[in-house]
Design a protein around this motif. Sequence first.
Motif, PDB file in Angstrom:
ATOM      1  N   PHE A 107       0.831  -1.214   0.000  1.00 50.92           N
ATOM      2  CA  PHE A 107       0.000   0.000   0.000  1.00 50.92           C
ATOM      3  C   PHE A 107       0.860   1.257   0.000  1.00 50.92           C
ATOM      4  N   SER A 108       1.939   1.236   0.731  1.00 50.50           N
ATOM      5  CA  SER A 108       2.774   2.440   0.823  1.00 50.50           C
ATOM      6  C   SER A 108       3.392   2.811  -0.519  1.00 50.50           C
ATOM      7  N   ARG A 109       3.358   1.894  -1.489  1.00 50.71           N
ATOM      8  CA  ARG A 109       3.910   2.161  -2.815  1.00 50.71           C
ATOM      9  C   ARG A 109       2.849   2.696  -3.785  1.00 50.71           C
ATOM     10  N   TYR A 110       1.591   2.749  -3.342  1.00 56.44           N
ATOM     11  CA  TYR A 110       0.530   3.222  -4.236  1.00 56.44           C
ATOM     12  C   TYR A 110       0.333   4.723  -4.047  1.00 56.44           C
ATOM     13  N   ARG A 111       0.279   5.449  -5.129  1.00 48.88           N
ATOM     14  CA  ARG A 111      -0.253   6.797  -5.037  1.00 48.88           C
ATOM     15  C   ARG A 111      -1.765   6.652  -4.975  1.00 48.88           C
ATOM     16  N   MET A 112      -2.402   7.397  -4.089  1.00 47.51           N
ATOM     17  CA  MET A 112      -3.848   7.309  -3.903  1.00 47.51           C
ATOM     18  C   MET A 112      -4.502   8.608  -4.342  1.00 47.51           C
ATOM     19  N   GLY A 113      -5.650   8.459  -4.997  1.00 48.90           N
ATOM     20  CA  GLY A 113      -6.360   9.634  -5.476  1.00 48.90           C
ATOM     21  C   GLY A 113      -7.850   9.548  -5.198  1.00 48.90           C
ATOM     22  N   TRP A 114      -8.466  10.710  -5.110  1.00 49.45           N
ATOM     23  CA  TRP A 114      -9.918  10.830  -5.000  1.00 49.45           C
ATOM     24  C   TRP A 114     -10.427  11.595  -6.220  1.00 49.45           C
ATOM     25  N   PHE A 115     -11.487  11.076  -6.788  1.00 50.84           N
ATOM     26  CA  PHE A 115     -12.162  11.712  -7.909  1.00 50.84           C
ATOM     27  C   PHE A 115     -13.651  11.779  -7.577  1.00 50.84           C
ATOM     28  N   ARG A 116     -14.381  12.559  -8.326  1.00 46.69           N
ATOM     29  CA  ARG A 116     -15.825  12.606  -8.121  1.00 46.69           C
ATOM     30  C   ARG A 116     -16.531  12.788  -9.461  1.00 46.69           C
ATOM     31  N   GLN A 117     -17.781  12.365  -9.482  1.00 47.96           N
ATOM     32  CA  GLN A 117     -18.572  12.483 -10.704  1.00 47.96           C
ATOM     33  C   GLN A 117     -19.993  12.855 -10.337  1.00 47.96           C
ATOM     34  N   ALA A 118     -20.420  14.009 -10.792  1.00 46.24           N
ATOM     35  CA  ALA A 118     -21.789  14.470 -10.610  1.00 46.24           C
ATOM     36  C   ALA A 118     -22.626  14.011 -11.801  1.00 46.24           C
ATOM     37  N   PRO A 119     -23.951  13.971 -11.637  1.00 52.75           N
ATOM     38  CA  PRO A 119     -24.809  13.529 -12.738  1.00 52.75           C
ATOM     39  C   PRO A 119     -24.562  14.332 -14.007  1.00 52.75           C
ATOM     40  N   GLU A 120     -24.416  13.633 -15.098  1.00 57.98           N
ATOM     41  CA  GLU A 120     -24.251  14.232 -16.428  1.00 57.98           C
ATOM     42  C   GLU A 120     -22.960  15.035 -16.554  1.00 57.98           C
ATOM     43  N   LYS A 121     -22.012  14.778 -15.689  1.00 61.47           N
ATOM     44  CA  LYS A 121     -20.711  15.433 -15.783  1.00 61.47           C
ATOM     45  C   LYS A 121     -19.611  14.378 -15.852  1.00 61.47           C
ATOM     46  N   GLU A 122     -18.450  14.806 -16.332  1.00 57.06           N
ATOM     47  CA  GLU A 122     -17.322  13.898 -16.389  1.00 57.06           C
ATOM     48  C   GLU A 122     -16.690  13.729 -15.008  1.00 57.06           C
ATOM     49  N   ARG A 123     -16.008  12.609 -14.857  1.00 51.68           N
ATOM     50  CA  ARG A 123     -15.294  12.380 -13.608  1.00 51.68           C
ATOM     51  C   ARG A 123     -14.165  13.402 -13.495  1.00 51.68           C
ATOM     52  N   GLU A 124     -14.041  14.002 -12.310  1.00 52.32           N
ATOM     53  CA  GLU A 124     -13.030  15.032 -12.126  1.00 52.32           C
ATOM     54  C   GLU A 124     -12.139  14.746 -10.933  1.00 52.32           C
ATOM     55  N   PHE A 125     -10.923  15.214 -11.035  1.00 53.41           N
ATOM     56  CA  PHE A 125      -9.936  15.051  -9.979  1.00 53.41           C
ATOM     57  C   PHE A 125     -10.309  15.892  -8.764  1.00 53.41           C
ATOM     58  N   VAL A 126     -10.109  15.314  -7.584  1.00 54.53           N
ATOM     59  CA  VAL A 126     -10.352  16.032  -6.331  1.00 54.53           C
ATOM     60  C   VAL A 126      -9.052  16.218  -5.562  1.00 54.53           C
ATOM     61  N   ALA A 127      -8.368  15.120  -5.276  1.00 56.41           N
ATOM     62  CA  ALA A 127      -7.141  15.196  -4.476  1.00 56.41           C
ATOM     63  C   ALA A 127      -6.317  13.929  -4.677  1.00 56.41           C
ATOM     64  N   ALA A 128      -5.026  14.031  -4.406  1.00 51.09           N
ATOM     65  CA  ALA A 128      -4.141  12.875  -4.483  1.00 51.09           C
ATOM     66  C   ALA A 128      -3.036  13.021  -3.454  1.00 51.09           C
ATOM     67  N   ILE A 129      -2.487  11.879  -3.061  1.00 48.27           N
ATOM     68  CA  ILE A 129      -1.387  11.874  -2.097  1.00 48.27           C
ATOM     69  C   ILE A 129      -0.328  10.903  -2.586  1.00 48.27           C
ATOM     70  N   SER A 130       0.926  11.317  -2.506  1.00 49.35           N
ATOM     71  CA  SER A 130       2.013  10.500  -3.023  1.00 49.35           C
ATOM     72  C   SER A 130       2.277   9.300  -2.125  1.00 49.35           C
ATOM     73  N   ARG A 131       3.173   8.446  -2.575  1.00 46.20           N
ATOM     74  CA  ARG A 131       3.390   7.153  -1.927  1.00 46.20           C
ATOM     75  C   ARG A 131       3.928   7.258  -0.520  1.00 46.20           C
ATOM     76  N   THR A 132       5.080   7.777  -0.372  1.00 50.30           N
ATOM     77  CA  THR A 132       5.684   7.760   0.958  1.00 50.30           C
ATOM     78  C   THR A 132       6.101   9.124   1.450  1.00 50.30           C
ATOM     79  N   ILE A 133       6.285  10.084   0.547  1.00 51.32           N
ATOM     80  CA  ILE A 133       6.742  11.391   1.018  1.00 51.32           C
ATOM     81  C   ILE A 133       5.587  12.309   1.352  1.00 51.32           C
ATOM     82  N   ARG A 134       4.396  11.785   1.156  1.00 51.57           N
ATOM     83  CA  ARG A 134       3.184  12.444   1.631  1.00 51.57           C
ATOM     84  C   ARG A 134       2.914  13.796   0.971  1.00 51.57           C
ATOM     85  N   THR A 135       3.362  13.978  -0.259  1.00 50.84           N
ATOM     86  CA  THR A 135       2.991  15.183  -0.997  1.00 50.84           C
ATOM     87  C   THR A 135       1.528  15.104  -1.384  1.00 50.84           C
TER      88      THR A 135
END
Length: 125
Positions: free
Chosen positions: A29-57
């Motif tokens: 898990f610590s090697r995965y970059r994790m991201g959050w996206f969201r999608q509202a009705p009739e809209k494209e999926r959009e980026f919300v937030a992301a966090i890097s693997r271990t340096i926590r950017t």
Amino acid sequence: QVQVEESGGGLVQPGGSLKLSCTASGRAFSRYRMGWFRQAPEKEREFVAAISRTIRTTYYAHSVKGRFTISRDNDKNTAYLQMNNLKSEDTAVYYCAADVSGFGHYSTPGAYDSWGQGTQVTVSS
């Protein structure tokens, strides 16, 4: 195949808060970059937030910066999205995603290899 699962969505009034959780399988898990996206009705999926693997950017969409906070606990294989001062325009299905391969831009859905089923967030009075 990494399994990803979100939880914590619900109905909240404008100005309220919610905290989403995302668990991912696998011992790396610590090697995965994790991201959050969201999608509202009739809209494209959009980026919300992301966090890097271990340096926590962390990275945020302009629309949520200052209101949302992404974090992770590698010991628990879990990422979080704390959402404060929610607005009606934040209403959407929120998806968590894991970037296993490490290629691609953090804000691009195609950069992520595994996705959860999504959790509904509704902001309404």
